[in-house]
Motif scaffolding. Structure first.
Motif, PDB file in Angstrom:
ATOM      1  N   UNK A 185       0.831  -1.202   0.000  1.00  0.00           N
ATOM      2  CA  UNK A 185       0.000   0.000   0.000  1.00  0.00           C
ATOM      3  C   UNK A 185       0.865   1.251   0.000  1.00  0.00           C
ATOM      4  N   UNK A 186       1.916   1.228   0.796  1.00  0.00           N
ATOM      5  CA  UNK A 186       2.782   2.396   0.867  1.00  0.00           C
ATOM      6  C   UNK A 186       3.518   2.613  -0.445  1.00  0.00           C
ATOM      7  N   UNK A 187       4.032   1.559  -1.030  1.00  0.00           N
ATOM      8  CA  UNK A 187       4.760   1.682  -2.291  1.00  0.00           C
ATOM      9  C   UNK A 187       3.865   2.255  -3.384  1.00  0.00           C
ATOM     10  N   UNK A 188       2.598   1.877  -3.374  1.00  0.00           N
ATOM     11  CA  UNK A 188       1.666   2.353  -4.390  1.00  0.00           C
ATOM     12  C   UNK A 188       1.320   3.823  -4.204  1.00  0.00           C
ATOM     13  N   UNK A 221       1.545   7.293   5.009  1.00  0.00           N
ATOM     14  CA  UNK A 221       2.942   7.663   4.764  1.00  0.00           C
ATOM     15  C   UNK A 221       3.756   7.052   5.893  1.00  0.00           C
ATOM     16  N   UNK A 222       4.906   6.540   5.532  1.00  0.00           N
ATOM     17  CA  UNK A 222       5.745   5.802   6.479  1.00  0.00           C
ATOM     18  C   UNK A 222       7.192   6.247   6.334  1.00  0.00           C
ATOM     19  N   UNK A 223       7.909   6.267   7.446  1.00  0.00           N
ATOM     20  CA  UNK A 223       9.343   6.562   7.423  1.00  0.00           C
ATOM     21  C   UNK A 223      10.075   5.494   8.221  1.00  0.00           C
ATOM     22  N   UNK A 224      11.218   5.047   7.673  1.00  0.00           N
ATOM     23  CA  UNK A 224      12.055   4.049   8.336  1.00  0.00           C
ATOM     24  C   UNK A 224      13.496   4.541   8.321  1.00  0.00           C
ATOM     25  N   UNK A 225      14.093   4.619   9.508  1.00  0.00           N
ATOM     26  CA  UNK A 225      15.482   5.070   9.633  1.00  0.00           C
ATOM     27  C   UNK A 225      16.143   4.385  10.816  1.00  0.00           C
ATOM     28  N   UNK A 226      17.469   4.422  10.801  1.00  0.00           N
ATOM     29  CA  UNK A 226      18.236   4.011  11.974  1.00  0.00           C
ATOM     30  C   UNK A 226      19.393   4.971  12.138  1.00  0.00           C
ATOM     31  N   UNK A 227      19.923   5.014  13.350  1.00  0.00           N
ATOM     32  CA  UNK A 227      21.043   5.892  13.652  1.00  0.00           C
ATOM     33  C   UNK A 227      22.220   5.057  14.128  1.00  0.00           C
ATOM     34  N   UNK A 264      19.557   3.639  17.747  1.00  0.00           N
ATOM     35  CA  UNK A 264      18.106   3.620  17.693  1.00  0.00           C
ATOM     36  C   UNK A 264      17.617   3.418  16.259  1.00  0.00           C
ATOM     37  N   UNK A 265      16.387   2.946  16.156  1.00  0.00           N
ATOM     38  CA  UNK A 265      15.738   2.841  14.857  1.00  0.00           C
ATOM     39  C   UNK A 265      14.288   3.281  14.994  1.00  0.00           C
ATOM     40  N   UNK A 266      13.709   3.637  13.859  1.00  0.00           N
ATOM     41  CA  UNK A 266      12.314   4.058  13.822  1.00  0.00           C
ATOM     42  C   UNK A 266      11.688   3.483  12.557  1.00  0.00           C
ATOM     43  N   UNK A 267      10.501   2.977  12.704  1.00  0.00           N
ATOM     44  CA  UNK A 267       9.717   2.455  11.592  1.00  0.00           C
ATOM     45  C   UNK A 267       8.278   2.797  11.934  1.00  0.00           C
ATOM     46  N   UNK A 268       7.793   3.898  11.392  1.00  0.00           N
ATOM     47  CA  UNK A 268       6.486   4.379  11.819  1.00  0.00           C
ATOM     48  C   UNK A 268       5.657   4.920  10.669  1.00  0.00           C
ATOM     49  N   UNK A 269       4.391   4.694  10.760  1.00  0.00           N
ATOM     50  CA  UNK A 269       3.427   5.351   9.882  1.00  0.00           C
ATOM     51  C   UNK A 269       3.096   6.659  10.578  1.00  0.00           C
ATOM     52  N   UNK A 270       3.332   7.774   9.883  1.00  0.00           N
ATOM     53  CA  UNK A 270       3.180   9.078  10.523  1.00  0.00           C
ATOM     54  C   UNK A 270       2.027   9.900   9.938  1.00  0.00           C
ATOM     55  N   UNK A 271       1.368   9.367   8.909  1.00  0.00           N
ATOM     56  CA  UNK A 271       0.276  10.088   8.250  1.00  0.00           C
ATOM     57  C   UNK A 271      -0.729   9.071   7.758  1.00  0.00           C
TER      58      UNK A 271
END
Length: 188
Positions: A16-19, A42-48, A53-60
């Motif tokens: 769904x996100x890719x589309x 909308x989703x964002x995935x990052x790590x530091x 730390x890492x984050x994988x979240x749908x923010x919208x």
């Protein structure tokens, strides 16, 4: 810091996100083409590498930013040197998410630099000519990002395709700067 979603499969969510992620660019006059047919999430995935730390979240979701997810993003993108947190400009998160979707990767971004306090920016500026005195990092409007599976050129091209902010190529240091300031590009 990982946020999980129950009731939705990871593959279904990714599909769904890719589309819809091409539509994740902010609402700027030059970005209307990307907004046509905007999707529901909308989703964002990052790590530091700095904090581990890492984050994988749908923010919208369906036209609304999720306050708790934005708060999590603000904390994740903090100045790790001073532990300072500010509100990250969601337009920049949208650019990062849209560019990530265009790259068609499963790998999360490695965040090298998000928010920078004035003290951190001054320290980095004293060490490098490439750090702007009035950096958008100090306003929470910029991020320096890396992907192992994509080149600086590929990442810069994806960010530039959003037509929504500044894109800096730092090939020698292997990262791309993305911001929600004026549309421009630099570097090699």
């Amino acid at each position: 810091m990982n946020m999980t979603t129950t009731g939705i499969s990871r593959r279904g969510l990714l599909t769904a996100f890719a589309a819809t992620t091409v539509a994740a660019a902010p609402t700027f006059a030059n970005a209307f083409g990307l907004l046509r047919g905007a999707g529901d999430i909308r989703r964002i995935r990052m790590y530091s590498g700095r904090t581990g730390e890492s984050i994988d979240t749908i923010y919208w979701i369906e036209g609304e930013y999720i306050k708790d997810a934005i708060k999590e993003i603000n904390h994740f993108m903090r100045d790790w040197r001073t532990d300072s947190v500010i509100s990250i400009d969601v337009r920049n998160v949208d650019i990062m998410a849209a560019a990530h979707g265009l790259l068609d990767v499963d790998e999360p971004y490695m965040l090298l630099s998000g928010y920078r306090s004035p003290q951190t920016n001054a320290m980095l500026r004293s060490r490098s000519r490439g750090v702007a005195k009035n950096s958008l990092h100090m306003k929470g409007q910029a991020a320096d990002l890396r992907l192992k599976s994509r080149s600086v050129g590929q990442m810069a091209k994806a960010a530039g395709a959003c037509h929504a902010g500044g894109v800096g190529r730092y090939s020698k240091s292997n990262f791309v700067h993305m911001d929600c300031g004026p549309v421009r590009s630099w570097g090699a």
